[in-house]
Design a protein around this motif. Structure first.
Motif, PDB file in Angstrom:
ATOM      1  N   ASP A  46       0.928  -1.240   0.002  1.00 51.77           N
ATOM      2  CA  ASP A  46      -0.190  -0.127  -0.029  1.00 51.77           C
ATOM      3  C   ASP A  46       1.436   1.061  -0.328  1.00 51.77           C
ATOM      4  N   TRP A  47       0.706   1.521  -0.971  1.00 50.14           N
ATOM      5  CA  TRP A  47       2.370   2.480  -1.007  1.00 50.14           C
ATOM      6  C   TRP A  47       1.714   4.043  -1.034  1.00 50.14           C
ATOM      7  N   ILE A 105       4.749   5.860   1.924  1.00 49.00           N
ATOM      8  CA  ILE A 105       5.141   6.555   1.917  1.00 49.00           C
ATOM      9  C   ILE A 105       5.041   7.654   2.851  1.00 49.00           C
TER      10      ILE A 105
END
Length: 99
Positions: free
Chosen positions: A14-15, A19
């Motif tokens: 799950d970027w 991030i």
């Protein structure tokens, strides 16, 4: 060497969460590293606020959290292994990086 984290496992990242959490960690660590005295003062103030203002609620919450974690550790969920199929490859990379 074959990278065990490539393929369909890499697609499951799950970027947004990755991030966002990286940005938050860096945003906290850089000022603490650049200004250690001021960072120590801010962290001490936060600790004093939590322990003195919240008092017994802080202690009760900590005890409930510890009790819940002990329950999970000694219940049927305590033996669950995550990423069982890639653990051997990851351990191989960790051992190689420690040499």
């Amino acid at each position: 060497m074959d990278n065990p984290l490539k393929g369909e496992r890499a697609a499951n990242i799950d970027w947004f969460i990755f991030i966002a959490s990286t940005v938050i960690i860096v945003a906290v660590c850089i000022p603490l590293g650049l200004y250690p005295q001021a960072g120590a003062h801010v962290l001490n103030d936060a600790f004093v606020y939590v322990t003195e203002e919240l008092g017994i609620v802080y202690i009760l919450f900590s005890m409930v959290a510890l009790g819940f974690l002990l329950y999970l550790a000694f219940s049927r969920f305590g033996d669950v292994k995550f990423f069982r199929d890639i653990n051997k490859g990851v351990v191989k990379y960790v051992r190689a990086s420690l040499r």
